[in-house]
Scaffold this motif. Structure first.
Motif, mmCIF file in Angstrom:
data_model
loop_
_atom_site.group_PDB
_atom_site.id
_atom_site.type_symbol
_atom_site.label_atom_id
_atom_site.label_comp_id
_atom_site.label_asym_id
_atom_site.label_seq_id
_atom_site.Cartn_x
_atom_site.Cartn_y
_atom_site.Cartn_z
ATOM 1 N N PRO A 160 7.534 -39.698 9.314
ATOM 2 C CA PRO A 160 8.782 -40.126 8.667
ATOM 3 C C PRO A 160 9.146 -39.201 7.516
ATOM 4 O O PRO A 160 8.269 -38.723 6.783
ATOM 5 C CB PRO A 160 8.443 -41.528 8.161
ATOM 6 C CG PRO A 160 6.970 -41.489 7.928
ATOM 7 C CD PRO A 160 6.413 -40.616 9.035
ATOM 8 N N SER A 161 10.427 -38.929 7.364
ATOM 9 C CA SER A 161 10.895 -38.150 6.226
ATOM 10 C C SER A 161 10.968 -39.063 5.009
ATOM 11 O O SER A 161 10.870 -40.289 5.116
ATOM 12 C CB SER A 161 12.275 -37.558 6.518
ATOM 13 O OG SER A 161 13.235 -38.597 6.641
ATOM 14 N N ARG A 165 13.600 -39.658 3.411
ATOM 15 C CA ARG A 165 14.793 -40.465 3.605
ATOM 16 C C ARG A 165 14.511 -41.654 4.523
ATOM 17 O O ARG A 165 14.979 -42.766 4.277
ATOM 18 C CB ARG A 165 15.927 -39.618 4.192
ATOM 19 C CG ARG A 165 17.269 -40.352 4.256
ATOM 20 C CD ARG A 165 18.320 -39.518 4.915
ATOM 21 N NE ARG A 165 18.028 -39.329 6.335
ATOM 22 C CZ ARG A 165 18.710 -38.511 7.138
ATOM 23 N NH1 ARG A 165 19.691 -37.794 6.644
ATOM 24 N NH2 ARG A 165 18.390 -38.398 8.410
ATOM 25 N N ASP A 166 13.723 -41.417 5.597
ATOM 26 C CA ASP A 166 13.347 -42.520 6.494
ATOM 27 C C ASP A 166 12.617 -43.615 5.721
ATOM 28 O O ASP A 166 12.913 -44.810 5.872
ATOM 29 C CB ASP A 166 12.438 -42.011 7.620
ATOM 30 C CG ASP A 166 13.161 -41.096 8.597
ATOM 31 O OD1 ASP A 166 14.388 -41.229 8.722
ATOM 32 O OD2 ASP A 166 12.495 -40.258 9.217
ATOM 33 N N LEU A 172 18.081 -43.597 12.404
ATOM 34 C CA LEU A 172 16.725 -44.128 12.223
ATOM 35 C C LEU A 172 16.344 -45.037 13.384
ATOM 36 O O LEU A 172 15.228 -44.953 13.913
ATOM 37 C CB LEU A 172 16.646 -44.895 10.905
ATOM 38 C CG LEU A 172 15.283 -45.531 10.569
ATOM 39 C CD1 LEU A 172 14.203 -44.468 10.460
ATOM 40 C CD2 LEU A 172 15.374 -46.319 9.257
ATOM 41 N N ARG A 227 15.531 -42.947 16.382
ATOM 42 C CA ARG A 227 14.237 -42.283 16.260
ATOM 43 C C ARG A 227 13.087 -43.240 16.544
ATOM 44 O O ARG A 227 12.055 -42.857 17.079
ATOM 45 C CB ARG A 227 14.100 -41.704 14.854
ATOM 46 C CG ARG A 227 12.864 -40.834 14.687
ATOM 47 C CD ARG A 227 12.831 -40.157 13.345
ATOM 48 N NE ARG A 227 11.638 -39.348 13.235
ATOM 49 C CZ ARG A 227 11.172 -38.851 12.095
ATOM 50 N NH1 ARG A 227 11.831 -39.069 10.986
ATOM 51 N NH2 ARG A 227 10.064 -38.143 12.081
ATOM 52 N N ALA A 269 8.262 -49.439 12.792
ATOM 53 C CA ALA A 269 7.795 -48.585 11.704
ATOM 54 C C ALA A 269 6.432 -49.046 11.205
ATOM 55 O O ALA A 269 5.547 -48.237 10.919
ATOM 56 C CB ALA A 269 8.822 -48.597 10.561
ATOM 57 N N TRP A 307 4.158 -46.390 9.240
ATOM 58 C CA TRP A 307 5.085 -45.818 8.257
ATOM 59 C C TRP A 307 5.222 -46.708 7.041
ATOM 60 O O TRP A 307 5.643 -46.247 5.989
ATOM 61 C CB TRP A 307 6.459 -45.615 8.879
ATOM 62 C CG TRP A 307 6.514 -44.528 9.931
ATOM 63 C CD1 TRP A 307 5.456 -43.876 10.506
ATOM 64 C CD2 TRP A 307 7.698 -43.980 10.540
ATOM 65 N NE1 TRP A 307 5.898 -42.975 11.429
ATOM 66 C CE2 TRP A 307 7.272 -43.006 11.479
ATOM 67 C CE3 TRP A 307 9.054 -44.226 10.391
ATOM 68 C CZ2 TRP A 307 8.165 -42.285 12.236
ATOM 69 C CZ3 TRP A 307 9.947 -43.500 11.161
ATOM 70 C CH2 TRP A 307 9.510 -42.535 12.079
#
Length: 313
Positions: free
Chosen positions: A253-254, A256-257, A291, A294, A307, A312
């Protein structure tokens, strides 16, 4: 008993009692429970039972449980928002009551004047979180003389903006000028608050993040300032220098994510997310759609579950 009937679907009550080795009353109670949850159904022969596919038999029960979990999650989000509001009101009431080491500034002009004074008095460093949208060219130019003065005095200056300012030419130009004189600028997807720190001894935070006109608090309490300094350090370490593109890893995950997922967990609306990221509601919805895609999710709730499954959260 269910597993035994899966393997031996032709067993009757006598067979079950003989092989499972439990009392007749317990067998009947277990059969009743299995029938009630739709894992067994009676056959044409009264003494035999037919196992039902558990995915079919338990499907409605799982849907009911999921609906209950969704409702509990919604209640939890509402409760968290209420607690946060009450905590803010409690802190504000205590501070306004005259806590030692806290100064209340009323009005935007008083805040600006006090910030200028504190910045001019700084001996070693001035660090800041600057959430919200991009600054106007006029606002940036207004900052230039004071920043120039501090940098010329050898004061270390570090500023964290939102990633959204990367698309603003005026801010990028200012950051380039700032860096050429020794200042440092980084960006992150979201920031927790507006914050000014001077010499690790003074902190300035807004009374109400959503309404800057209500003024600010100047805090000199050592424990509070130390905590805010630690917060700045943590954000700074994860921030990306302005001029570099944020790293993107297809399998991880970035930033931002993670920021979006945290805001979903906190129950923020699209408008709230937009304020945190400094972007429009339209952009928020596009980011959310990206998102979900993804994570191969059909809903925001499912995105949160997926997630968590991936580790995450």
């Amino acid at each position: 008993m269910y597993r035994a009937l899966l393997i031996h679907p032709d067993w009757n009550m006598a067979d079950i009692q003989r092989h499972v080795g439990v009392a007749d009353e317990e067998i009947r109670a277990s059969l009743d429970r299995l029938t009630k949850v739709s894992l067994l159904r009676s056959s044409a022969t009264a003494e035999q039972f037919v196992p039902v596919n558990p995915q079919v038999g338990l499907g409605p029960l799982l849907d009911e449980i999921k609906a209950e979990l969704d409702e509990r999650q919604a209640k939890l989000s509402r409760a968290q928002a209420t607690v946060a509001t009450l905590a803010s009101e409690y802190t504000s009431a205590r501070v306004q009551a005259g806590a030692e080491g806290v100064e209340r500034l009323n009005g935007v002009e008083n805040v600006r004047a006090r910030l200028t004074e504190l910045s001019q008095q700084a001996r070693a460093e001035v660090r800041a979180f600057m959430p919200g949208g991009v600054l106007s060219s006029a606002a940036l130019e207004a900052c230039r003389p004071l920043d120039q003065h501090n940098l010329d005095r050898g004061v270390r200056m570090q500023t964290v903006y939102l990633d959204s300012v990367r698309n603003d030419a005026a801010t990028v130009d200012y950051a380039t000028w700032f860096a050429a004189r020794g200042g440092q600028t980084r960006t992150v997807p979201s920031l927790p608050m507006r914050l000014i720190l001077c010499d690790r001894s003074v902190a300035v935070i807004p009374v109400n993040e959503e309404a800057s006109r209500e003024g600010a608090f100047v805090i000199r309490l050592k424990s509070v300032v130390a905590a805010l300094d630690e917060l700045f350090d943590l954000v700074w370490e994860r921030a990306t220098p302005l001029g570099e593109a944020p790293a993107i890893d297809g399998d991880e995950p970035s930033e931002r994510d993670l920021a979006l997922l945290k805001m979903l967990e906190d129950g923020l609306t699209d408008e709230g997310v937009g304020r945190k990221l400094g972007v429009s509601i339209r952009t928020v919805r596009r980011l959310m759609a990206d998102l979900l895609k993804r994570l191969n999710a059909q809903s925001r709730f499912q995105a949160g579950v997926e997630a968590a499954r991936r580790g995450w959260l």
